[in-house]
Write an enzyme that holds these catalytic residues in place. Structure first.
Site, PDB file in Angstrom:
ATOM      1  N   THR A 181       0.806  -1.211   0.000  1.00  0.00           N
ATOM      2  CA  THR A 181       0.000   0.000   0.000  1.00  0.00           C
ATOM      3  C   THR A 181       0.842   1.264   0.000  1.00  0.00           C
ATOM      4  O   THR A 181       1.946   1.304   0.559  1.00  0.00           O
ATOM      5  CB  THR A 181      -0.923   0.030   1.238  1.00  0.00           C
ATOM      6  OG1 THR A 181      -1.572   1.306   1.338  1.00  0.00           O
ATOM      7  CG2 THR A 181      -0.129  -0.204   2.517  1.00  0.00           C
ATOM      8  N   GLU A 201       0.214   3.667   1.735  1.00  0.00           N
ATOM      9  CA  GLU A 201       0.248   4.154   3.112  1.00  0.00           C
ATOM     10  C   GLU A 201       1.614   3.915   3.760  1.00  0.00           C
ATOM     11  O   GLU A 201       1.925   4.508   4.794  1.00  0.00           O
ATOM     12  CB  GLU A 201      -0.848   3.496   3.949  1.00  0.00           C
ATOM     13  CG  GLU A 201      -2.265   3.880   3.557  1.00  0.00           C
ATOM     14  CD  GLU A 201      -2.638   5.298   3.972  1.00  0.00           C
ATOM     15  OE1 GLU A 201      -2.068   5.794   4.968  1.00  0.00           O
ATOM     16  OE2 GLU A 201      -3.492   5.909   3.310  1.00  0.00           O
ATOM     17  N   TYR A 250      -2.247   0.481  10.487  1.00  0.00           N
ATOM     18  CA  TYR A 250      -2.406  -0.239   9.222  1.00  0.00           C
ATOM     19  C   TYR A 250      -1.114  -0.194   8.407  1.00  0.00           C
ATOM     20  O   TYR A 250      -0.634  -1.221   7.915  1.00  0.00           O
ATOM     21  CB  TYR A 250      -3.558   0.378   8.422  1.00  0.00           C
ATOM     22  CG  TYR A 250      -3.629  -0.060   6.972  1.00  0.00           C
ATOM     23  CD1 TYR A 250      -4.062  -1.340   6.642  1.00  0.00           C
ATOM     24  CD2 TYR A 250      -3.270   0.810   5.938  1.00  0.00           C
ATOM     25  CE1 TYR A 250      -4.136  -1.753   5.315  1.00  0.00           C
ATOM     26  CE2 TYR A 250      -3.342   0.410   4.611  1.00  0.00           C
ATOM     27  CZ  TYR A 250      -3.776  -0.870   4.308  1.00  0.00           C
ATOM     28  OH  TYR A 250      -3.839  -1.270   2.993  1.00  0.00           O
ATOM     29  N   LYS A 263       1.417  -3.258   7.365  1.00  0.00           N
ATOM     30  CA  LYS A 263       1.707  -3.517   5.955  1.00  0.00           C
ATOM     31  C   LYS A 263       3.211  -3.429   5.653  1.00  0.00           C
ATOM     32  O   LYS A 263       3.715  -4.101   4.748  1.00  0.00           O
ATOM     33  CB  LYS A 263       0.935  -2.528   5.078  1.00  0.00           C
ATOM     34  CG  LYS A 263      -0.519  -2.901   4.843  1.00  0.00           C
ATOM     35  CD  LYS A 263      -0.637  -4.109   3.928  1.00  0.00           C
ATOM     36  CE  LYS A 263      -2.043  -4.345   3.448  1.00  0.00           C
ATOM     37  NZ  LYS A 263      -2.146  -5.454   2.467  1.00  0.00           N
TER      38      LYS A 263
END
Length: 362
Positions: A127, A129, A151, A155
């Protein structure tokens, strides 16, 4: 015939990928979690297909993952399953870590324990992010990571454990660093779908106002159906490498809002700043969009913008197959149709209730 295993097959990306691989002639297997509630609406049209199979498994349960991998013995695994909502990760950080971090390890170990390291290629859905509190724009495969949510941190473990297994065991495993990708199948709690659904409901008189968080947040939004093609291309590459999957364009939440409302015939004018900003219907003067502090995150990522040059150059992937404007349009069209069906259903129920009350039907 190649065999593919997709975790998270009931999600937006999983459903599009399953369709894509079936068209390519794959034997497609997917994992679903046991639930008393049916959440398979995105793949219901695929059930019954001779090359489509479902298995119960959970990334939080290593034994279930091992059993499925041992039974299916796939040529390709696409790990798309995750707790994928950034805000929820602040509320459920331990669950997010177990699924999004350790879950990746469970898949890699299952492949290794089943002696499939030489025959099975693995795609890990990473991701944007990871870049979090970004250190440069746009972001590419060399940009330093600075995760800014539970999150993103989970990840990041998934990204690095894939890299470790690739180097330690010479496994063909790769991460696709996906920037925001949306579609008409996006979950209704995600901001883009929340916007298009609200625009459709407001246009059809079913909702008065839309509440959002930071309208100035910048994202690189693409179409999920285009992105699953890049996932596949990554596993067809000659060597295992990580790739940024993005459009190379950036837009604000405010822009997404304006375009969505424009497609339902409402022109918005934004006034004010920060928490006092409002989206006003130019024609009526009604306030249709407001900012709510409830949707602000403890730490917020505000400037994600991907550079897909490597994927374009080495994989021949076209990130602009669907434009930003086309993406918003198709999402709005789908939600306009959805709301129209809901309204029709309400009218039928109201008429039936009236007929029952009057004794017209029994």
């Amino acid at each position: 015939m190649k065999t593919a295993l997709i975790t998270g097959i009931t999600g937006q990306d999983g459903s599009f990928l399953a369709e894509f691989l079936l068209e390519k002639g794959y034997d497609v297997h997917g994992t679903i979690r046991r639930s008393s509630v049916d959440y398979r609406e995105r793949i219901a049209h695929l059930e019954g297909h001779s090359n489509f199979h479902l298995h119960y498994a959970d990334l939080a349960d290593s034994m279930s993952i091992l059993q499925v991998v041992k039974k299916v013995r796939p040529n390709e695994i696409y790990n798309l399953a995750a707790q994928s909502h950034v805000q929820v990760s602040f509320d459920s950080p331990e669950f997010t870590a177990d699924v999004d971090a350790t879950g990746v390890l469970r898949i890699l170990e299952a492949v290794r324990q089943c002696d499939l390291t030489d025959t099975c290629r693995i795609y890990q859905a990473s991701t944007s992010e990871l870049y979090g509190k970004v250190e440069e724009v746009p972001q590419n495969e060399q940009t330093p990571f600075h995760p800014y949510s539970p999150y993103a941190v989970a990840k990041l473990y998934g990204y690095w454990i894939v890299k470790e297994y690739r180097e330690a065991y010479r496994m063909f495993c790769c991460s696709g660093i996906l920037f925001n990708h949306e579609s008409e199948r996006r979950g209704e709690t995600f901001v883009t779908r929340k916007i298009t659904l609200a625009a459709a409901r407001i246009a059809q008189g079913k909702q008065d106002k839309l509440y959002l968080g930071n309208l100035s947040s910048l994202r690189d939004w693409g179409y999920a159906k285009d992105y699953v093609e890049c996932m596949w291309l990554i596993l067809q590459n000659d060597k295992p490498e990580d790739f940024v999957i993005a459009t190379g364009e950036q837009h604000s939440v405010r822009e997404f809002c304006q375009l969505a409302f424009h497609h339902v015939g409402i022109e918005l004018r934004f006034e004010g700043e920060g928490e006092n900003e409002k989206g006003i219907d130019v024609k009526t003067g009604n306030v249709l969009v407001e900012v709510s502090p409830d949707f602000y995150r403890p730490t917020d990522v505000v400037n994600l913008w991907g550079d897909p040059s490597k994927a374009k150059r080495e994989l021949g992937w076209n990130p602009q197959k669907t434009t930003f404007e086309q993406l918003v349009q198709l999402m709005v069209d789908a939600d306009m149709a959805k709301v129209a069906v809901e309204r029709a259903g309400e009218r039928v129920r109201m008429n039936l209730a009236e007929y029952l009350e009057k004794g017209i039907v029994k």
